[in-house]
Design an enzyme around this catalytic site. Structure first.
Site, PDB file in Angstrom:
ATOM      1  CB  SER A   1      42.564  65.526  42.095  1.00  0.00           C
ATOM      2  OG  SER A   1      41.612  66.572  41.194  1.00  0.00           O
ATOM      3  CE  LYS A   2      44.778  74.165  43.190  1.00  0.00           C
ATOM      4  NZ  LYS A   2      43.293  74.729  42.895  1.00  0.00           N
TER       5      LYS A   2
END
Ligand code: GLU
Length: 503
Positions: free
Chosen positions: A261-262
């Site tokens: 994920s970011k």
């Protein structure tokens, strides 16, 4: 006759293109090129609530930077346009009507409140064969009432009529045969009257059909939609031209547990986007591979190996080699750990493969920022050749080579303590005199006089040279000493010894 290979990259413009999306684009591109086929770019912007301005341009710019070329679609055009789904409303309406007329879909008026009430009433409520006859739709209501409601402007959706109890076979080129029973599927919404647009599922199938897509290569997160897509192809009578599916493995966190994920990027300090992204809503800026100093060929190589491997040990692949070697057979089923340290390694390797002049060109703006805008390009290129192998990024060059451009303004304490001896001032003033008498200042010539002098005097080579290095560099680092004097020249070399001696 075998079918022409036509693949598409079909992102939704809902924000910055995630690095996993870039890998999807890359695999499509490699597959298309290998088979002499076509790579299409289609923008799937049917979800107006999630549309983000600027995202489409960002996608185009990212692909361009990476050298993923588009043969047909957004940014290049082609015979099957428009390639932006929001501009294809009229096309989809025709196919929605076809499903309705054939009894493969129906109209539903259930309001969000009614659906909510059902969910509260029935545990694990699903709009399907077990519930649809108790809902507010054209399967239950008389035709006149349906027509009257639509005529009065009431909003509705069109739902796909899924027949339960049937095994659906999805042939996946990576996963093999996946079988799903239709009973677990719900009657998916295919069209919404409110915005006169189809949902992803319908638009995707209609477009893949009309654009004659032969292979759908996409992320694993779309695998659960594949059975519905198979049913849709059948409902339209398009089984014969149904594309082959290939669902790519997930990108996993660097630790290997869970989806990348970011936040992982923020936490561990690596970009998850190809280019820097300025969120138009929040104003937040997210780092990109390009702005972080990665070379496009390094990013390509890194991504290619996230989920795919060659049959040899080889790790370095140019785009052309990837096109030759790529195969869906060697795409893994299991997720690929996002090893960003490896990305740095790739960048190091590709930086070494760029010519000194090219790297120097990239380094010039950094030199300028440090007040050395006017440096001779030949000199910069030469300096680059001396220190390039020590860095992963162009941005790291300055700290490796600043002493070629400016005299030390301070001297590293640790180096002084360890390497500047009591006798060093004496050594250095003798060395200065020796160097001052040299006309030929080449490394060879200097070596030929300095080494015998050290020996004759009975000084230690290490002791003399370490002190000399501190004079020139200000610390115990840098390439071979004669390579340094060669660039600095006689005058500057003597000046730096003097500066140290007068300290
Ligand atoms: N629009 C979908 C996405 O954003 C495309 C999925 C597909 O390739 O079918 O990824």
């Amino acid at each position: 006759m075998t079918r022409r290979v036509r693949v598409r990259f079909a992102p939704s413009p809902t924000g910055a293109l995630h690095i996993g999306g870039v890998r999807t684009a890359l695999y499509n591109y490699l597959f298309a090129r290998q088979h002499g086929g076509d790579m299409l770019l289609r923008i799937e912007d049917t979800d107006s609530a999630r549309f983000v301005p600027g995202a489409e341009d960002y996608i185009i710019e990212s692909l361009r930077w990476l050298g993923i070329e588009i043969d047909e679609g957004i940014s290049v055009g082609g015979p099957n346009g428009p390639y932006r789904q929001s501009e294809r409303r009229e096309i989809y309406k025709k196919y929605v009507k076809q499903l309705l007329d054939g009894g493969r879909a129906y109209i539903a008026f259930d309001t969000p409140e009614q659906l909510e009430a059902k969910r509260a009433e029935i545990p694990n409520f699903q709009y399907d064969a077990s519930t649809r006859m108790s809902m507010n739709n054209s399967l239950v209501l008389p035709q006149e009432e349906v027509d009257a409601r639509i005529a009065s402007g009431e909003q509705y959706v069109v739902r796909f009529l899924v027949t339960p109890g049937e095994d659906i076979h999805v042939h996946d080129l990576i996963r093999g045969e996946v079988v799903i029973n239709s009973s677990i599927l719900d009657d998916k919404v295919l069209y919404k009257s409110a915005d006169e647009l189809p949902t992803y599922h319908l638009a995707n199938i209609v477009d893949d059909h009309l654009m004659d897509i032969s292979h759908v290569i996409r992320g694993e997160e779309w695998l659960p939609s594949a059975p519905l897509h198979v049913l849709l192809y059948r409902a339209f009578g398009w089984e014969d031209t149904m594309p082959q599916f290939a669902h790519l493995p997930l990108l996993l966190k660097p630790e290997g547990n869970g989806k990348l994920s970011k936040r992982d990027g923020d936490r561990l300090g690596f970009p998850v986007f190809p280019l820097e992204w300025h969120d138009p809503k929040t104003g937040a800026v997210s780092s990109g591979y390009r702005e972080s100093g990665y070379l496009p060929e390094a990013v390509i190589n890194f991504l290619a190996l996230l989920g795919w491997h060659s049959h040899e040990e080889q790790e370095l692949f140019s785009m052309d080699e990837l096109i030759k070697n790529f195969s869906l057979d060697r795409v893994n089923k299991s997720g690929a750990r996002f090893d960003y340290q490896k990305a740095k390694w790739f960048n190091h390797e590709y930086l070494q493969r760029r010519s000194d002049d090219e790297v120097a060109q990239m380094f010039m703006p950094i030199l300028e920022a440090h007040g050395h805008g006017g440096e001779d390009f030949k000199k910069v290129s030469h300096v680059v050749s001396l220190v390039k192998e020590r860095v992963n990024f162009v941005s790291e060059l300055w700290e490796q080579c600043n002493f070629f451009f400016e005299a030390p303004s301070e001297y590293d304490e640790k180096s002084l303590k360890k390497r500047w001896k009591e006798e060093s001032p004496k050594h250095m003033s003798e060395l200065r005199a020796l160097l001052a008498s040299q006309d030929d200042f080449s490394g060879e010539a200097l070596d030929a006089v300095v080494m015998p002098w050290i020996e004759e005097k009975g000084y230690g080579v290490g002791i003399v040279m370490n002190a000399f290095r501190i004079c020139l560099v200000g610390a115990a680092r840098g390439p071979h000493i004669w390579l340094i004097t060669d660039v600095l020249g006689k005058e500057e070399t003597l000046r730096r010894i003097d500066a140290m001696l007068s300290r």
